[in-house]
Design an enzyme around this catalytic site. Structure first.
Site, PDB file in Angstrom:
ATOM      1  CE1 TYR A 167      -3.991   2.148   0.771  1.00  0.00           C
ATOM      2  CE2 TYR A 167      -2.547   3.189   2.383  1.00  0.00           C
ATOM      3  CZ  TYR A 167      -3.721   3.182   1.651  1.00  0.00           C
ATOM      4  OH  TYR A 167      -4.625   4.212   1.783  1.00  0.00           O
ATOM      5  CE  LYS A 171      -3.529   4.927  -1.473  1.00  0.00           C
ATOM      6  NZ  LYS A 171      -4.589   5.501  -2.321  1.00  0.00           N
TER       7      LYS A 171
HETATM    8  P1  NAD Z   1     -13.126   2.487   0.946  1.00  0.00           P
HETATM    9  O1  NAD Z   1     -12.640   1.079   0.965  1.00  0.00           O
HETATM   10  O2  NAD Z   1     -14.301   2.846   1.772  1.00  0.00           O
HETATM   11  O3  NAD Z   1     -13.415   2.984  -0.546  1.00  0.00           O
HETATM   12  C1  NAD Z   1     -12.609   2.606  -1.626  1.00  0.00           C
HETATM   13  C2  NAD Z   1     -13.475   2.592  -2.858  1.00  0.00           C
HETATM   14  O4  NAD Z   1     -12.687   2.191  -3.989  1.00  0.00           O
HETATM   15  C3  NAD Z   1     -14.633   1.581  -2.750  1.00  0.00           C
HETATM   16  O5  NAD Z   1     -15.820   2.186  -3.180  1.00  0.00           O
HETATM   17  C4  NAD Z   1     -14.219   0.472  -3.697  1.00  0.00           C
HETATM   18  O6  NAD Z   1     -15.304  -0.210  -4.285  1.00  0.00           O
HETATM   19  C5  NAD Z   1     -13.435   1.266  -4.744  1.00  0.00           C
HETATM   20  N1  NAD Z   1     -12.578   0.404  -5.539  1.00  0.00           N
HETATM   21  C6  NAD Z   1     -11.757  -0.579  -5.091  1.00  0.00           C
HETATM   22  N2  NAD Z   1     -11.162  -1.178  -6.124  1.00  0.00           N
HETATM   23  C7  NAD Z   1     -11.626  -0.575  -7.253  1.00  0.00           C
HETATM   24  C8  NAD Z   1     -11.371  -0.762  -8.632  1.00  0.00           C
HETATM   25  N3  NAD Z   1     -10.540  -1.723  -9.065  1.00  0.00           N
HETATM   26  N4  NAD Z   1     -11.997   0.056  -9.528  1.00  0.00           N
HETATM   27  C9  NAD Z   1     -12.850   1.018  -9.103  1.00  0.00           C
HETATM   28  N5  NAD Z   1     -13.130   1.230  -7.797  1.00  0.00           N
HETATM   29  C10 NAD Z   1     -12.519   0.441  -6.884  1.00  0.00           C
HETATM   30  O7  NAD Z   1     -11.863   3.361   1.369  1.00  0.00           O
HETATM   31  P2  NAD Z   1     -11.692   4.917   1.715  1.00  0.00           P
HETATM   32  O8  NAD Z   1     -11.177   4.972   3.077  1.00  0.00           O
HETATM   33  O9  NAD Z   1     -12.864   5.689   1.312  1.00  0.00           O
HETATM   34  O10 NAD Z   1     -10.463   5.242   0.749  1.00  0.00           O
HETATM   35  C11 NAD Z   1     -10.555   6.045  -0.429  1.00  0.00           C
HETATM   36  C12 NAD Z   1      -9.147   6.395  -0.869  1.00  0.00           C
HETATM   37  O11 NAD Z   1      -8.501   7.112   0.178  1.00  0.00           O
HETATM   38  C13 NAD Z   1      -8.272   5.175  -1.144  1.00  0.00           C
HETATM   39  O12 NAD Z   1      -7.429   5.428  -2.231  1.00  0.00           O
HETATM   40  C14 NAD Z   1      -7.462   5.045   0.132  1.00  0.00           C
HETATM   41  O13 NAD Z   1      -6.246   4.389  -0.096  1.00  0.00           O
HETATM   42  C15 NAD Z   1      -7.275   6.499   0.479  1.00  0.00           C
HETATM   43  N6  NAD Z   1      -6.937   6.727   1.877  1.00  0.00           N
HETATM   44  C16 NAD Z   1      -7.799   6.360   2.881  1.00  0.00           C
HETATM   45  C17 NAD Z   1      -7.439   6.586   4.201  1.00  0.00           C
HETATM   46  C18 NAD Z   1      -8.330   6.222   5.343  1.00  0.00           C
HETATM   47  O14 NAD Z   1      -7.894   6.354   6.496  1.00  0.00           O
HETATM   48  N7  NAD Z   1      -9.557   5.809   5.134  1.00  0.00           N
HETATM   49  C19 NAD Z   1      -6.201   7.171   4.489  1.00  0.00           C
HETATM   50  C20 NAD Z   1      -5.359   7.532   3.464  1.00  0.00           C
HETATM   51  C21 NAD Z   1      -5.733   7.314   2.155  1.00  0.00           C
END
Ligand code: NAD
Length: 259
Positions: A167, A171
């Site tokens: 991951y 990133k």
């Molecule tokens: P989440 O798991 O709730 O949402 C991720 C979304 O991406 C889901 O709707 C999923 O269906 C979609 N997805 C996964 N694989 C896919 C694909 N192959 N094609 C299209 N869509 C796809 O997670 P989140 O927390 O909302 O994260 C959103 C973004 O933010 C991600 O990139 C995550 O890495 C990043 N992020 C999240 C956090 C956190 O603490 N939640 C922190 C840093 C970064």
């Protein structure tokens, strides 16, 4: 590529007339971003891969609030499918102005146990997925001499994180991708920036134990997890004209965790 939402109300707002594609927007941060960009007046293309129902709920939320949206299925890790998605959207709307590469997954494991599949899948979705959409859309951004690319990275890509070699690599890779694209396209009116959330309350982080959450809070000067809306506020700023002289940046939205 279906589920057209055809309520054609024309909302006002700083992004009125703009078309925004948000990947992985059926829930979590993507959902908050979709709702926020719609609230600012953009027509929002709600991309999903897994759950069409969740994406349709987001479109319904957008419509109920007087906005315009459409749910579009596509696995962002599939290069050809992303090409078809972009062609379809351009054929119907004529332009896309804002691309938010939000889709992301985790497959956490310690390096000694991490399988090749766990590594590859995370890189394919999180990093190659962003390449795929940017690669197909940049041609149109160049033609229109405008565009805002916003990649959702993570503090893990800056600081590293045990159990997240895949991951964090994806990133960190997104940051390099963002800066290179920003340099290539800066002279053509196109901005590319990355946002790096810290720990945000979503289904992705729901799996953490209370003990792990408490340990994380100790690392956050603001002493609490963030909300998806905090990330959406930053994305909305980067999508709007207020950020026209900002490109190639990585902006943390993390309660001060990474300073
Ligand atoms: P989440 O798991 O709730 O949402 C991720 C979304 O991406 C889901 O709707 C999923 O269906 C979609 N997805 C996964 N694989 C896919 C694909 N192959 N094609 C299209 N869509 C796809 O997670 P989140 O927390 O909302 O994260 C959103 C973004 O933010 C991600 O990139 C995550 O890495 C990043 N992020 C999240 C956090 C956190 O603490 N939640 C922190 C840093 C970064």
């Amino acid at each position: 590529m279906e589920d057209r939402c055809n309520e054609q109300i024309s909302p006002a707002g700083p992004l009125a007339g703009k078309v925004a594609l948000v990947t992985g927007a059926g829930r979590g941060i993507g959902r908050a971003v979709a709702r926020r960009l719609s609230g600012d007046g953009a027509l929002v293309l709600v991309n999903y891969n897994g759950s069409r129902e969740r994406a349709l709920e987001v479109v319904e939320e957008i419509r109920s609030a007087g906005g315009q949206g459409e749910a579009l299925g596509c696995d962002v890790s599939d290069y050809e499918a992303c090409g078809r998605l972009v062609e379809d959207v351009i054929a119907r709307y004529g332009h896309v102005d804002i691309l938010v590469n939000n889709a992301g997954i985790t497959r956490d494991n310690l390096i000694l146990r991490m399988s090749e599949e766990e590594y590859d899948r995370v890189l394919d979705v999180n990093l190659k997925g962003a390449f795929n959409t940017i690669r197909h859309l940049s041609r149109f951004f160049l033609k229109q001499r405008s565009g805002k690319i916003i990649n959702v990275s993570s503090v893990s890509g800056i600081m590293g994180n045990p159990g997240q070699a895949n991951y964090a690599a994806s990133k960190a890779g997104l940051i390099g991708l963002t800066k290179s694209v920003a340099r290539e396209l800066a002279g053509k009116g196109i901005c590319a920036n990355a946002v790096a959330p810290g720990y945000v309350e979503t289904e992705m982080t729901q799996a953490l134990t209370d003990k792990a959450k408490d340990a994380l809070k100790q690392m956050i000067p603001m002493n609490r997890m963030g909300k998806a809306e905090n990330v959406a506020d930053l994305v909305a700023f980067l999508a709007g004209s207020g950020s026209d002289y900002i490109t190639g940046q990585v902006i943390c939205v993390d309660g001060g965790m990474c300073m």
